[in-house]
Design a protein around this motif. Structure first.
Motif, PDB file in Angstrom:
ATOM      1  N   ALA A   1       0.808  -1.214   0.000  1.00  0.00           N
ATOM      2  CA  ALA A   1       0.000   0.000   0.000  1.00  0.00           C
ATOM      3  C   ALA A   1       0.839   1.261   0.000  1.00  0.00           C
ATOM      4  CB  ALA A   1      -0.923   0.009   1.205  1.00  0.00           C
ATOM      5  N   VAL A   2       0.418   2.238  -0.774  1.00  0.00           N
ATOM      6  CA  VAL A   2       0.968   3.587  -0.717  1.00  0.00           C
ATOM      7  C   VAL A   2       0.339   4.289   0.484  1.00  0.00           C
ATOM      8  CG1 VAL A   2       1.187   5.786  -1.930  1.00  0.00           C
ATOM      9  CG2 VAL A   2       1.316   3.628  -3.209  1.00  0.00           C
ATOM     10  N   GLY A   3       1.160   4.913   1.316  1.00  0.00           N
ATOM     11  CA  GLY A   3       0.667   5.505   2.548  1.00  0.00           C
ATOM     12  C   GLY A   3      -0.398   6.564   2.353  1.00  0.00           C
TER      13      GLY A   3
ATOM     14  N   GLU B   1      -2.760 -10.050   2.264  1.00  0.00           N
ATOM     15  CA  GLU B   1      -1.615  -9.549   3.024  1.00  0.00           C
ATOM     16  C   GLU B   1      -1.378  -8.087   2.663  1.00  0.00           C
ATOM     17  OE1 GLU B   1       2.579 -11.482   4.277  1.00  0.00           O
ATOM     18  OE2 GLU B   1       2.100 -11.593   2.152  1.00  0.00           O
ATOM     19  N   LEU B   2      -0.920  -7.314   3.650  1.00  0.00           N
ATOM     20  CA  LEU B   2      -0.735  -5.875   3.457  1.00  0.00           C
ATOM     21  C   LEU B   2       0.698  -5.497   3.811  1.00  0.00           C
ATOM     22  CD1 LEU B   2      -2.445  -3.317   2.748  1.00  0.00           C
ATOM     23  CD2 LEU B   2      -2.829  -3.027   5.200  1.00  0.00           C
ATOM     24  N   GLY B   3       1.326  -4.712   2.926  1.00  0.00           N
ATOM     25  CA  GLY B   3       2.690  -4.269   3.155  1.00  0.00           C
ATOM     26  C   GLY B   3       2.883  -2.813   2.795  1.00  0.00           C
ATOM     27  N   ASN B   4       4.134  -2.378   2.777  1.00  0.00           N
ATOM     28  CA  ASN B   4       4.532  -0.971   2.685  1.00  0.00           C
ATOM     29  C   ASN B   4       5.104  -0.669   1.296  1.00  0.00           C
ATOM     30  OD1 ASN B   4       6.127   1.437   2.868  1.00  0.00           O
ATOM     31  ND2 ASN B   4       6.403   1.139   5.065  1.00  0.00           N
ATOM     32  N   HIS B   5       4.539   0.348   0.636  1.00  0.00           N
ATOM     33  CA  HIS B   5       5.032   0.781  -0.679  1.00  0.00           C
ATOM     34  C   HIS B   5       5.338   2.281  -0.685  1.00  0.00           C
ATOM     35  CE1 HIS B   5       5.963   0.298  -4.819  1.00  0.00           C
ATOM     36  NE2 HIS B   5       4.874   0.839  -5.319  1.00  0.00           N
ATOM     37  N   THR B   6       5.849   2.759   0.417  1.00  0.00           N
ATOM     38  CA  THR B   6       6.239   4.159   0.649  1.00  0.00           C
ATOM     39  C   THR B   6       5.018   5.068   0.837  1.00  0.00           C
ATOM     40  OG1 THR B   6       6.361   5.040  -1.634  1.00  0.00           O
ATOM     41  CG2 THR B   6       8.287   3.816  -0.777  1.00  0.00           C
ATOM     42  N   GLU B   7       5.272   6.262   1.300  1.00  0.00           N
ATOM     43  CA  GLU B   7       4.192   7.203   1.615  1.00  0.00           C
ATOM     44  C   GLU B   7       3.625   7.897   0.382  1.00  0.00           C
ATOM     45  OE1 GLU B   7       1.521   9.439   4.045  1.00  0.00           O
ATOM     46  OE2 GLU B   7       2.585   7.549   4.295  1.00  0.00           O
ATOM     47  N   HIS B   8       4.492   8.324  -0.545  1.00  0.00           N
ATOM     48  CA  HIS B   8       4.031   9.150  -1.664  1.00  0.00           C
ATOM     49  C   HIS B   8       4.283   8.550  -3.045  1.00  0.00           C
ATOM     50  CE1 HIS B   8       4.621  12.178   1.633  1.00  0.00           C
ATOM     51  NE2 HIS B   8       3.424  12.536   1.204  1.00  0.00           N
ATOM     52  N   HIS B   9       4.890   7.376  -3.099  1.00  0.00           N
ATOM     53  CA  HIS B   9       5.181   6.695  -4.369  1.00  0.00           C
ATOM     54  C   HIS B   9       6.015   7.564  -5.314  1.00  0.00           C
ATOM     55  CE1 HIS B   9       4.520   4.253  -8.061  1.00  0.00           C
ATOM     56  NE2 HIS B   9       4.480   3.275  -7.177  1.00  0.00           N
ATOM     57  N   ILE B  10       7.072   8.120  -4.799  1.00  0.00           N
ATOM     58  CA  ILE B  10       8.028   8.854  -5.618  1.00  0.00           C
ATOM     59  C   ILE B  10       9.252   7.971  -5.845  1.00  0.00           C
ATOM     60  CG2 ILE B  10       7.231  11.129  -4.890  1.00  0.00           C
ATOM     61  CD1 ILE B  10       9.381  11.221  -2.813  1.00  0.00           C
ATOM     62  N   ASN B  11      10.196   8.439  -6.649  1.00  0.00           N
ATOM     63  CA  ASN B  11      11.385   7.650  -6.965  1.00  0.00           C
ATOM     64  C   ASN B  11      12.283   7.571  -5.730  1.00  0.00           C
ATOM     65  OD1 ASN B  11      13.630   6.393  -7.977  1.00  0.00           O
ATOM     66  ND2 ASN B  11      14.114   7.951  -9.486  1.00  0.00           N
ATOM     67  N   ILE B  12      12.100   6.547  -4.935  1.00  0.00           N
ATOM     68  CA  ILE B  12      12.788   6.473  -3.651  1.00  0.00           C
ATOM     69  C   ILE B  12      14.287   6.266  -3.821  1.00  0.00           C
ATOM     70  CG2 ILE B  12      12.458   3.984  -3.339  1.00  0.00           C
ATOM     71  CD1 ILE B  12      11.931   4.658  -0.326  1.00  0.00           C
TER      72      ILE B  12
ATOM     73  N   GLY C   1       3.443  -4.580   8.876  1.00  0.00           N
ATOM     74  CA  GLY C   1       3.526  -5.495   7.759  1.00  0.00           C
ATOM     75  C   GLY C   1       4.925  -6.073   7.635  1.00  0.00           C
ATOM     76  N   ARG C   2       5.017  -7.214   6.984  1.00  0.00           N
ATOM     77  CA  ARG C   2       6.311  -7.884   6.856  1.00  0.00           C
ATOM     78  C   ARG C   2       7.127  -7.336   5.694  1.00  0.00           C
ATOM     79  NH1 ARG C   2       7.228 -14.287   5.386  1.00  0.00           N
ATOM     80  NH2 ARG C   2       9.510 -14.195   5.324  1.00  0.00           N
ATOM     81  N   TRP C   3       6.465  -6.847   4.658  1.00  0.00           N
ATOM     82  CA  TRP C   3       7.146  -6.554   3.399  1.00  0.00           C
ATOM     83  C   TRP C   3       7.226  -5.063   3.113  1.00  0.00           C
ATOM     84  CZ3 TRP C   3       9.293 -10.872   1.996  1.00  0.00           C
ATOM     85  CH2 TRP C   3       8.648 -12.090   2.239  1.00  0.00           C
ATOM     86  N   PHE C   4       8.352  -4.661   2.561  1.00  0.00           N
ATOM     87  CA  PHE C   4       8.511  -3.324   1.983  1.00  0.00           C
ATOM     88  C   PHE C   4       8.917  -3.467   0.522  1.00  0.00           C
ATOM     89  CE2 PHE C   4      11.780  -0.244   0.626  1.00  0.00           C
ATOM     90  CZ  PHE C   4      10.951   0.842   0.418  1.00  0.00           C
ATOM     91  N   ARG C   5       8.257  -2.700  -0.341  1.00  0.00           N
ATOM     92  CA  ARG C   5       8.664  -2.642  -1.745  1.00  0.00           C
ATOM     93  C   ARG C   5       8.996  -1.196  -2.108  1.00  0.00           C
ATOM     94  NH1 ARG C   5       5.232  -5.585  -6.171  1.00  0.00           N
ATOM     95  NH2 ARG C   5       6.609  -7.273  -5.482  1.00  0.00           N
TER      96      ARG C   5
END
Length: 279
Positions: free
Chosen positions: A115-117, A136-147, A174-178
């Protein structure tokens, strides 16, 4: 197992190919000292490319079955040998997200939503909707910019802010970060992920390209023409063509003897092995 912040190399950018490559990298080290064992037995597969019917695959050639330890590190056998992890970047309207999750549930499939924050900030109800559907739910950064282009502190803020939202809404980070806008994370981003409490960066083997809106038929083709057991597939919420394509993708997986599972079902044990994913 916690990972010291000054050892960001220990965080893995994980996909099926990455796990297999890491396994046999570890195996090569172990073989020089105490030997290397595998769940499947037999010979060694090549360290790159798709595995053959040897120690890194089941008898039918469907997915990884290695269990290799070296200096306390391990890559476990996939819990679901014929599993495929359909992973969705979490963004878009609740109606499209709910429609896709409902299609998955009708077929008895479980997916992983990264999910995007800011999406969760706008639609907080979607966090529970994902989990209540057995997904399952995980972390895809807050703003979806080029991290990968950010400084260390800015990258950490992107990961941490989304993690805090997940914690507030679900009681877990969540367990996962992308990483956003990247298949693999830089060393800076990996260190930021460790700092935010993530041991594993979830990469992917196969890109469905659904975010380009090529039409449902093209999305189905992009997945089914290339998918193998153990693959992590990148897909997206918020695209009507993806919702339309999902039933055909799930039917196609079944006819191939494959099963849609969550990332944690595909990689069920904690991973702490050297970074080897960047190609």
């Amino acid at each position: 197992m916690s990972v010291p912040e000054d050892e960001p190399w220990r965080i893995l950018s994980l996909s099926r190919r990455d796990a297999l490559r890491a396994a046999w990298t570890a195996c090569a080290v172990a073989a020089a000292t105490e030997g290397c064992s595998s769940a499947g037995g037999g010979g060694h597969a090549a360290s790159t490319g798709r595995p053959g019917p040897s120690a890194t695959s089941t008898a039918s050639g469907t997915g990884p079955s290695v269990t290799v330890s070296a200096s306390g590190s391990a890559v476990p056998r996939a819990a679901v040998a014929n599993g495929v992890a359909l992973t969705f970047h979490g963004d878009g309207t609740p109606s499209l997200a709910t429609a896709l999750l409902s299609e998955a549930e009708r077929a008895g499939a479980r997916v992983t939503v990264l999910a995007v924050g800011r999406w969760l900030g706008t639609y907080p109800q979607m966090a529970r909707r994902v989990l209540d559907g057995g997904h399952e739910l995980g972390n895809h950064t807050e703003h979806h910019i080029n991290i990968d282009a950010l400084s260390a502190d800015a990258a950490y803020a992107e990961i941490e802010d989304c993690a805090a939202r997940l914690q507030q809404l679900t009681g877990s980070r969540g367990r996962w970060f992308r990483p956003s806008q990247a298949q693999h994370a830089t060393a800076t981003v990996r260190a930021a992920a460790v700092r935010a409490g993530y041991q594993t960066v979830l990469s992917y083997d196969l890109d469905s390209l659904d975010y380009t809106d090529p039409g449902a038929d093209a999305v189905v083709h992009n997945v089914l023409s290339a998918v193998h057991a153990g693959d992590v597939v990148s897909m997206h919420l918020g695209h009507a063509g993806t919702v339309t394509a999902l039933p055909a993708i799930l039917d196609g997986l079944r006819t191939r003897g494959l099963q849609a599972v969550t990332a944690s079902e595909l990689f069920p044990q904690p991973l702490s092995i050297p970074e080897v994913a960047h190609r």
